[in-house]
Design a protein around this motif. Sequence first.
Motif, PDB file in Angstrom:
ATOM      1  N   ASP A 180       0.828  -1.207   0.000  1.00  0.00           N
ATOM      2  CA  ASP A 180       0.000   0.000   0.000  1.00  0.00           C
ATOM      3  C   ASP A 180       0.866   1.263   0.000  1.00  0.00           C
ATOM      4  O   ASP A 180       0.517   2.258  -0.628  1.00  0.00           O
ATOM      5  N   ASP A 181       2.026   1.218   0.677  1.00  0.00           N
ATOM      6  CA  ASP A 181       2.938   2.361   0.652  1.00  0.00           C
ATOM      7  C   ASP A 181       3.486   2.587  -0.750  1.00  0.00           C
ATOM      8  O   ASP A 181       3.652   3.727  -1.189  1.00  0.00           O
ATOM      9  N   ARG A 202       0.730   4.189  -2.731  1.00  0.00           N
ATOM     10  CA  ARG A 202       0.582   5.599  -2.348  1.00  0.00           C
ATOM     11  C   ARG A 202       1.729   6.439  -2.904  1.00  0.00           C
ATOM     12  O   ARG A 202       1.526   7.584  -3.306  1.00  0.00           O
ATOM     13  N   ASP A 214      -4.493   5.708  -3.570  1.00  0.00           N
ATOM     14  CA  ASP A 214      -4.869   5.610  -2.171  1.00  0.00           C
ATOM     15  C   ASP A 214      -4.563   4.192  -1.702  1.00  0.00           C
ATOM     16  O   ASP A 214      -4.442   3.270  -2.516  1.00  0.00           O
ATOM     17  N   GLU A 217      -4.102   1.355   2.064  1.00  0.00           N
ATOM     18  CA  GLU A 217      -3.901   1.086   3.486  1.00  0.00           C
ATOM     19  C   GLU A 217      -3.560  -0.384   3.663  1.00  0.00           C
ATOM     20  O   GLU A 217      -3.751  -1.195   2.763  1.00  0.00           O
ATOM     21  N   TYR A 249      -6.832   2.293  -5.777  1.00  0.00           N
ATOM     22  CA  TYR A 249      -6.719   1.984  -4.347  1.00  0.00           C
ATOM     23  C   TYR A 249      -6.053   0.632  -4.161  1.00  0.00           C
ATOM     24  O   TYR A 249      -6.362  -0.319  -4.879  1.00  0.00           O
TER      25      TYR A 249
END
Length: 189
Positions: free
Chosen positions: A140-141, A144, A149, A151, A173
Motif C-alpha cells: 500500500d505504501d 501511495r 490511495d 492502506e 486503491y
Amino acid sequence: LNDGYANSVLAMQILNEEMPKDAYIVADSSTHLAIAQHYLEINEPHSWMDPGWHGLIGSGIPNALGAKLAYPDRPVIAVVGDTSFGMAGMDMETAVKHSIPIKVIVMNNSGIAGSHRNNLTVPPDHPELFCQFSPRLRYDDIARALGADGEAVSSNVELRPAIRRLLESDQPYCLNIHVHPETPAPPPW
C-alpha cells in the motif's frame, strides 16, 4: 491461523457481501486465486477474469486496467497475491496517471505460496528464506508513492471497514491485507 493476521477466507466473504452486484473481479496468484474462486459470487455475465488455476502470476493489475477501460461504469476489483503485486505493482502508476480507479486487494502472505514452498524446498535450519519475502511488506505504501490511495490491515476486525473504504474510493486503491504465511489453498475442485 490468526496471530496478528487477517483471515483470507473472511476477507473474501466480506468482499462478497460488500461489493456491488455489478462488480467485475480480476483474480490471479495461486493460493488466493483459489480462495477468491471459492468465495466470490459473480452476478452478471462478463464479470470475472482469471488466468486459470496457478497461471500467469502478475496478470491481475494489468487485466484490471483493461477491464476498467472496457467497463468504465462498473467497479473493477483485482484480488492478487504479494508475488503478483511484486511483478506488476508499478501498473498502479498507470492507473493514477490515466485516472483509472481500479481497486487492488493484495493478499499478502509474505511470499510465493507463503512459507509452504520454502518449507518444501529449503532445509528448515537454513539461514535464508529463498521463497519468502520480508514479512509484512507495505505494498500500500508503494501504491501511495505512485499516487494511489491505500492502506494495510492485519486483523479480522479491520477487514470490513477497510473493504468499504476501498469500494467507496473514487481513486485507484491498494488494500494490503496481511494474511498468515501458512494460509492453505482450498482444493481446486
